[in-house]
Structure formats: structure tokens, C-alpha cells
Scaffold this active site. Structure first.
Site, PDB file in Angstrom:
ATOM      1  N   HIS A  62     -13.878  16.292  -8.902  1.00 52.28           N
ATOM      2  CA  HIS A  62     -14.298  16.633 -10.254  1.00 52.28           C
ATOM      3  C   HIS A  62     -14.557  15.390 -11.106  1.00 52.28           C
ATOM      4  CE1 HIS A  62     -14.842  18.651 -13.956  1.00 52.28           C
ATOM      5  NE2 HIS A  62     -13.716  18.213 -14.498  1.00 52.28           N
ATOM      6  N   GLU A  90      -6.238  15.211  -6.292  1.00 55.35           N
ATOM      7  CA  GLU A  90      -7.310  14.523  -5.577  1.00 55.35           C
ATOM      8  C   GLU A  90      -6.813  13.479  -4.595  1.00 55.35           C
ATOM      9  OE1 GLU A  90      -7.167  15.186  -8.756  1.00 55.35           O
ATOM     10  OE2 GLU A  90      -8.966  16.328  -9.282  1.00 55.35           O
ATOM     11  N   GLY A 104      -2.003   0.360   2.770  1.00 55.71           N
ATOM     12  CA  GLY A 104      -0.644   0.357   2.235  1.00 55.71           C
ATOM     13  C   GLY A 104      -0.497   1.196   0.977  1.00 55.71           C
ATOM     14  N   HIS A 157      -0.767 -10.210   4.767  1.00 47.96           N
ATOM     15  CA  HIS A 157      -0.111  -9.562   3.634  1.00 47.96           C
ATOM     16  C   HIS A 157       0.829 -10.558   2.950  1.00 47.96           C
ATOM     17  CE1 HIS A 157       2.691  -6.054   2.172  1.00 47.96           C
ATOM     18  NE2 HIS A 157       2.255  -6.804   1.210  1.00 47.96           N
ATOM     19  N   GLY A 207     -13.959  21.470 -10.471  1.00 51.35           N
ATOM     20  CA  GLY A 207     -13.973  21.664 -11.915  1.00 51.35           C
ATOM     21  C   GLY A 207     -15.285  22.347 -12.258  1.00 51.35           C
ATOM     22  N   SER A 208     -15.534  22.504 -13.530  1.00 48.59           N
ATOM     23  CA  SER A 208     -16.747  23.243 -13.924  1.00 48.59           C
ATOM     24  C   SER A 208     -18.008  22.567 -13.388  1.00 48.59           C
ATOM     25  CB  SER A 208     -16.801  23.363 -15.449  1.00 48.59           C
ATOM     26  OG  SER A 208     -16.630  22.083 -16.044  1.00 48.59           O
ATOM     27  N   GLU A 211     -18.553  21.145 -10.716  1.00 56.42           N
ATOM     28  CA  GLU A 211     -18.742  21.264  -9.261  1.00 56.42           C
ATOM     29  C   GLU A 211     -19.096  22.689  -8.850  1.00 56.42           C
ATOM     30  OE1 GLU A 211     -16.045  19.673 -10.637  1.00 56.42           O
ATOM     31  OE2 GLU A 211     -17.163  17.806 -10.394  1.00 56.42           O
TER      32      GLU A 211
HETATM   33  N1  TZD Z   1       2.499   2.831  -5.083  1.00 55.60           N
HETATM   34  C1  TZD Z   1       1.577   3.041  -4.116  1.00 55.60           C
HETATM   35  C2  TZD Z   1       0.468   4.019  -4.342  1.00 55.60           C
HETATM   36  N2  TZD Z   1       1.609   2.366  -2.969  1.00 55.60           N
HETATM   37  C3  TZD Z   1       2.596   1.468  -2.760  1.00 55.60           C
HETATM   38  N3  TZD Z   1       2.575   0.800  -1.590  1.00 55.60           N
HETATM   39  C4  TZD Z   1       3.606   1.259  -3.720  1.00 55.60           C
HETATM   40  C5  TZD Z   1       3.504   1.972  -4.879  1.00 55.60           C
HETATM   41  C6  TZD Z   1       4.712   0.236  -3.527  1.00 55.60           C
HETATM   42  N4  TZD Z   1       5.663   0.580  -2.450  1.00 55.60           N
HETATM   43  C7  TZD Z   1       5.572  -0.002  -1.203  1.00 55.60           C
HETATM   44  O1  TZD Z   1       4.713  -0.814  -0.855  1.00 55.60           O
HETATM   45  S1  TZD Z   1       6.806   0.543  -0.182  1.00 55.60           S
HETATM   46  C8  TZD Z   1       7.480   1.543  -1.380  1.00 55.60           C
HETATM   47  C9  TZD Z   1       6.732   1.454  -2.555  1.00 55.60           C
HETATM   48  C10 TZD Z   1       7.058   2.223  -3.770  1.00 55.60           C
HETATM   49  C11 TZD Z   1       8.698   2.359  -1.089  1.00 55.60           C
HETATM   50  C12 TZD Z   1       8.459   3.557  -0.253  1.00 55.60           C
HETATM   51  O2  TZD Z   1       9.629   4.298  -0.149  1.00 55.60           O
HETATM   52  P1  TZD Z   1       9.924   5.294   1.023  1.00 55.60           P
HETATM   53  O3  TZD Z   1      10.139   4.360   2.277  1.00 55.60           O
HETATM   54  O4  TZD Z   1      11.148   6.038   0.681  1.00 55.60           O
HETATM   55  O5  TZD Z   1       8.741   6.106   1.337  1.00 55.60           O
HETATM   56  P2  TZD Z   1      11.347   3.379   2.659  1.00 55.60           P
HETATM   57  O6  TZD Z   1      11.434   3.549   4.128  1.00 55.60           O
HETATM   58  O7  TZD Z   1      12.577   3.774   1.932  1.00 55.60           O
HETATM   59  O8  TZD Z   1      10.890   1.991   2.312  1.00 55.60           O
END
Ligand code: TZD
Ligand code: CA
Length: 526
Positions: free
Chosen positions: A70, A47, A400, A280, A25-26, A28
Site C-alpha cells: 500500500h 508489510e 541481518g 561485518h 489499501g484503497s 491497490e
Molecule cells: N532491528 C532489526 C530490524 N534488525 C537487527 N539486526 C536489530 C534490530 C539488532 N539486533 C541484532 O542484530 S541481534 C538482536 C538485535 C535486536 C537480538 C536478537 O534477539 P533474539 O536472539 O532473542 O532473537 P538471541 O539469540 O537472544 O541473540
């Protein structure tokens, strides 16, 4: 007198941070003025993708990488991706542009008010230098903190600083070298070796930090010397052990009670290069069975300090394993064969079973392929079919946070131009980092993306069952055609409908990026 910018560029060049992942952005632009020969700027269009690409690149090369974002808005967009970089201990040096110094207090537009505080809880170290003259030293600190702590760092720099005089003293940073040694002392080494030698039924738990070219193979040697079972630590993001090795027991389940159940009957659990533990699912119970002693060896002092049980030795796991291999006697257990792969189940009509897709990858891809995986419902299908024997074969979003898969694959492919790279990405996950396709196309990054389209957030359907929520809205994602999305970003793509066709397409070699969309049946992660 040298300008802040000149000293900063010279310092980055000396430290080898010449590949810059960014979205400018500006604020940077003054930092980017006159980047010397040898620098390469890799533009990302969002990002999250910028940080995901840098994360993959830094993990693949094992070196700190510069990220340019930015102000507050760009930094905010990057935060989700940074959660993964923190968990994978990736040394990213984020430099963000700030408004000119006099405009921050009055909160002019694009002022990143209290910039360090914005990022501090997330990154290992965050600062905005108190004056322009301190910028070169602070930049050096950001690089060394990232390397020593193995954590992202964040530096906010007012953009009028770059043209300011740095003062001759600032040139001292160009000569700096910062190193660390982490070999246990003689007494610590002796005590640990005695304990391991005295264990009747030891077990090894290996974390992502073990996935380095030397330690990966030494860990195999140690396990074979001890003849003991090996688990990967919960919430696996790098593969620390060949997954079909006869001593490998898979990834520990990510819950307190099932981890303790896995350790039943073991008197010693030696954890190398992992936190204890990244649970988890909330499955309460005793941390360890009666009579099981746990010893954690990690370079991460914070992971040692925050563990809820066991003893910890803060040392380089590579040095510790080398020591154990030197002092422990015993012949390697006679090499049982690697476990065979099962026949994949058949899909359903035009939909392939995910195991059929992974079997095709296993058979058609070269043995040294690096996989960046972000498909959550196919976790068990993946491990049933794959046979990964080399270090650096597997990357997964460490915290995750979705959005690592596609960008991470681009970054790993840029960092490992000598290895084939495949991104295995779900139709949900792909959207969070989709703009990385454009960067892959522009840089002609050799990369195959296998897009698994099951039309839903598969893992969340499974979680719905676990948590007693069978009726949550917002889980289906119909109507997405990634062949057209990829073409729009400049990446050639194919829609593949049968296992034979998939195998044939995979066998074709390409020198740039390509996307292969496959419709798949729904499976569960475990
Ligand atoms: N947003 C973000 C940034 N991270 C996350 N982990 C989620 C939402 C929640 N989430 C999961 O933990 S698994 C999943 C989501 C939305 C589904 C992923 O779908 P996919 O994979 O099509 O990539 P599968 O194989 O169909 O589960
Ligand atoms: Ca899906």
C-alpha cells in the site's frame, strides 16, 4: 480494447506470478479486482511479514514472486525486510498502489510523492509508468529486471490506470520471453581451468548462490576433486556445502584480518556465487596474504565490480563448475567420513542449552527438513550440532535485518509443501515478524516454530563486550509468553521444559503450524 488490468493479469499468469503476497489499501483495490482463477492472494498483516513471507517463498521456489503493498506507508513498512531480499538476491516484484494521476501533484492523501525515488536506492529498479498505456510493458520490465538482476524491483501504479484501455500493442508483452546465458567463453574457461590446475594449495569459498539443487552437489564434487578446503562466505544466509563434510572449514569470519589469516598458505582462492566479501565486524588488515590470488565467479555484475580486490569473472557459477569438472583431472580424494557431532552440554535447571535443542532437531526431524533460523546468539551452537547435507536446508536473514525468521519460515513452507520446515527463532527476533503466525494459521501451513526464550537480546550482550559497551540499556526482554501470543493468532503451541519432552513433541507430526517455546541458557554467537 483490453484494459490495463486484463493485460497485467494475463501477463502475470503467463509468467507464473500467480501467488500474490500483499497487504492492501484503497489504492491497490482496483488492481485486485477480478483476479482470474488460478491466482492465490496471501494476506499478511504487516508489510514486513508480507515481504519476509514472499522472500522465503521466492527463495524456496527459485522464481520471481509478486508483492502488493500500500502506497508509501506500506512500502516504508516493507523496507527493512527488503534489505534482506536485496542481500539474498531474491527476485521480488513489488507493485504498490498510487493515488489517481491527477491527485499525485497536489499531494492528496495517499499520494506516494516521487514513488520511484522513495525506493530506488534499495531495489534494483523502480519506476512509475509515464502513462496508463505503458503499465503492462513496465510491469513486464519489473518482472524481467527482477529475474535478470536477481534483485527486488518496485512499480508504482496510479490506481485509475487499471481500468484504462491498454491499446492493442500492449498485448505484445504476453508473448515476451527473456532469457540469459552465462557460460564463459572458451578462452575464459581455459584460463580459469589452467589457473586452478596450477594452484598448489587452492581453497574454495562458496556463497548463497551455490545453494541450488544442481550446483550444491557439483561444488562437493569439485572440492573432492581438488581435495581442497571449503569455506562458506562471510555473513552466510544459505548453506552452500554439507556442514559436516570433511573438507568443510565452516563460515569465514566476517572481518578483513581474520579472512586473510584463514587464507594464509593458499596460492589461489576461488570464490563462487558470493560477494567479496560481506564483512561485518571492523577488523582491519590486509585483504589477502602475500602470494594469495583471488578469483571471484559470480553472476552478479555489481558484486564483481565493487569487490576491493581480486579478479572477477561474471558468469554463472554452475556453468563454471561444470566446465572445471569436465576439464580438471584427478580422482576424488578418498571419502573421509563426515565429522561426528559432539555431545551437547547440559542446560541449567528448567533452561535447556541451545545445543540440546538443536541436537533434538537433528535427531527427531527428517533429514530433508528446511530450517529458517533467526536466533543470533546461538550461531556457533547451531553449527556444532547440525548435520545438513541437502541443498535448501538453511535460510537466515541475508542482511541481518530481523523479521525474516518467522515470515520466511511461512514462505519457505508454502514454497516447499513436500519438505518439513522448522523455524528456529529467538524471543527477540520473533516480534518483528510475529503477524506471520496468523497467515500460517489461516492457510494451515505445515510448519514447526521453535521459539528460543532466553529473555534477552543475547547477541547484543556479546557485541557490547566486543565494542567495549558493557552497560547499554534496552537489552532485556522479560515477560513475553509466545504460547499465548501464538494462540491469539490461531497457532497451537506448547511450552516445553525438558530435552526429552522436546524430542517427544518434535516426533509428533502435524499438518498445520505449531509453536514450541523452550527456555534456553545464554550462549555467545562465536
Ligand atoms: N532491528 C532489526 C530490524 N534488525 C537487527 N539486526 C536489530 C534490530 C539488532 N539486533 C541484532 O542484530 S541481534 C538482536 C538485535 C535486536 C537480538 C536478537 O534477539 P533474539 O536472539 O532473542 O532473537 P538471541 O539469540 O537472544 O541473540
Ligand atoms: Ca533472545
Amino acid at each position: 480494447m483490453p484494459s490495463v488490468r486484463r493485460v497485467a493479469h494475463a501477463f502475470l499468469a503467463r509468467q507464473g506470478l500467480t501467488t500474490v503476497f500483499g497487504n492492501p489499501g484503497s489504492n491497490e483495490l482496483p488492481f485486485l479486482a477480478g483476479l482470474p482463477d488460478g491466482f492465490r492472494y496471501v494476506l499478511g498483516l504487516h508489510e514486513g511479514a508480507v515481504v519476509g513471507m514472499a522472500d522465503g517463498y521466492a527463495q524456496a521456489t527459485g522464481r520471481p514472486v509478486l508483492v502488493n503493498l500500500h502506497a508509501a506507508s506500506g512500502s516504508g513498512n516493507a523496507m527493512g525486510a527488503l534489505t534482506n531480499a536485496v542481500a539474498s538476491r531474491t527476485p521480488l516484484v513489488v507493485v504498490a498502489g498510487q493515488q489517481v494521476r491527477s491527485a499525485v501533484g497536489p499531494e492528496a492523501n495517499l499520494a506516494n510523492v516521487d514513488a520511484a525515488a522513495l525506493m530506488k536506492p534499495l531495489v534494483g529498479w523502480a519506476a512509475e509508468p509515464a502513462c496508463a498505456e505503458d503499465v503492462p510493458r513496465a510491469l513486464a520490465q519489473a518482472v524481467f529486471e527482477a529475474r535478470l538482476q536477481r534483485r527486488p524491483t518496485y512499480l508504482s501504479v496510479p490506481y485509475d490506470d487499471w481500468a484504462a484501455d491498454a491499446g492493442d500493442n500492449s498485448l505484445a508483452v504476453l508473448e515476451r520471453e527473456v532469457a540469459r546465458a552465462a557460460v564463459p567463453d572458451a578462452e575464459q574457461g581455459r584460463r580459469l581451468a589452467e589457473r586452478v590446475a596450477a594452484a598448489r594449495r587452492p581453497a574454495l569459498v562458496l556463497g548463497g548462490d551455490v545453494d541450488t539443487p544442481g550446483l550444491f552437489h557439483d561444488a562437493v564434487r569439485l572440492a573432492e576433486r581438488l581435495g581442497c578446503p571449503v569455506w562458506a562466505a562471510p555473513s552466510l544466509f544459505r548453506l552452500p556445502f554439507p556442514n559436516r563434510h570433511p573438507l568443510f572449514r565452516g563460515v569465514l569470519p566476517a572481518g578483513i584480518a581474520p579472512v586473510a589469516a584463514a587464507f594464509e598458505g593458499h596460492d589461489l582462492v576461488l570464490v563462487l556465487g558470493a560477494p567479496v566479501f560481506r564483512y561485518h565486524e571492523h577488523l582491519p588488515g590486509r585483504y589477502l596474504p602475500e602470494g594469495t590470488r583471488l578469483v571471484q565467479v559470480t553472476e552478479d555484475a555489481s558484486a564483481a565490480a565493487r569487490a576491493p580486490m581480486g579478479e572477477a569473472l561474471v558468469a554463472d557459477p554452475a556453468a563454471v563448475v561444470e566446465h572445471l569438472l569436465k576439464v580438471l583431472d584427478g580422482a576424488a580424494t578418498s571419502g573421509a567420513p563426515y565429522r561426528p557431532v559432539p555431545e551437547p552440554p547440559a542446560g541449567d535447571g528448567a533452561r535447556l542449552h541451545p545445543e540440546e535443542v538443536f541436537a533434538a532437531l537433528r535427531d527427531e526431524q527428517p533429514e530433508d527438513t528446511a530450517y529458517v533460523v533467526e536466533s543470533t546468539s546461538t550461531n556457533s551452537a547451531w553449527w556444532r550440532q547440525m548435520d545438513l547435507r541437502r541443498p535448501g536446508s538453511y535460510y537466515f536473514p541475508a542482511a541481518g535485518g530481523l523479521g525474516f525468521g518467522l515470515p520466511g519460515a511461512v514462505g519457505v513452507a508454502m514454497g516447499h509443501p513436500d519438505r518439513p520446515v522448522v523455524g528456529v527463532v529467538g524471543d527477540g527476533s520473533a516480534n518483528y515478524g510475529i503477524t506471520a503466525l496468523w497467515t500460517a494459521a489461516q492457510h494451515r501451513v505445515p510448519l514447526t516454530v521453535v521459539l528460543l526464550r532466553n529473555g534477552t537480546y543475547g547477541a547484543l550482550r556479546w557485541f557490547g563486550g566486543l565494542l567495549g559497551v558493557p552497560d547499554a540499556p534496552g537489552l532485556d526482554i522479560p515477560g513475553l509468553d509466545f504460547t499465548r501470543i501464538a494462540e491469539g493468532y490461531g497457532v497451537p503451541s506448547r511450552h516445553v521444559t525438558g530435552a526429552g519432552e522436546l524430542r517427544a513433541v518434535l516426533a509428533e507430526r502435524t499438518d498445520g503450524p505449531r509453536l514450541i517455546q523452550v527456555d534456553t541458557t545464554l550462549t555467545t554467537p562465536a
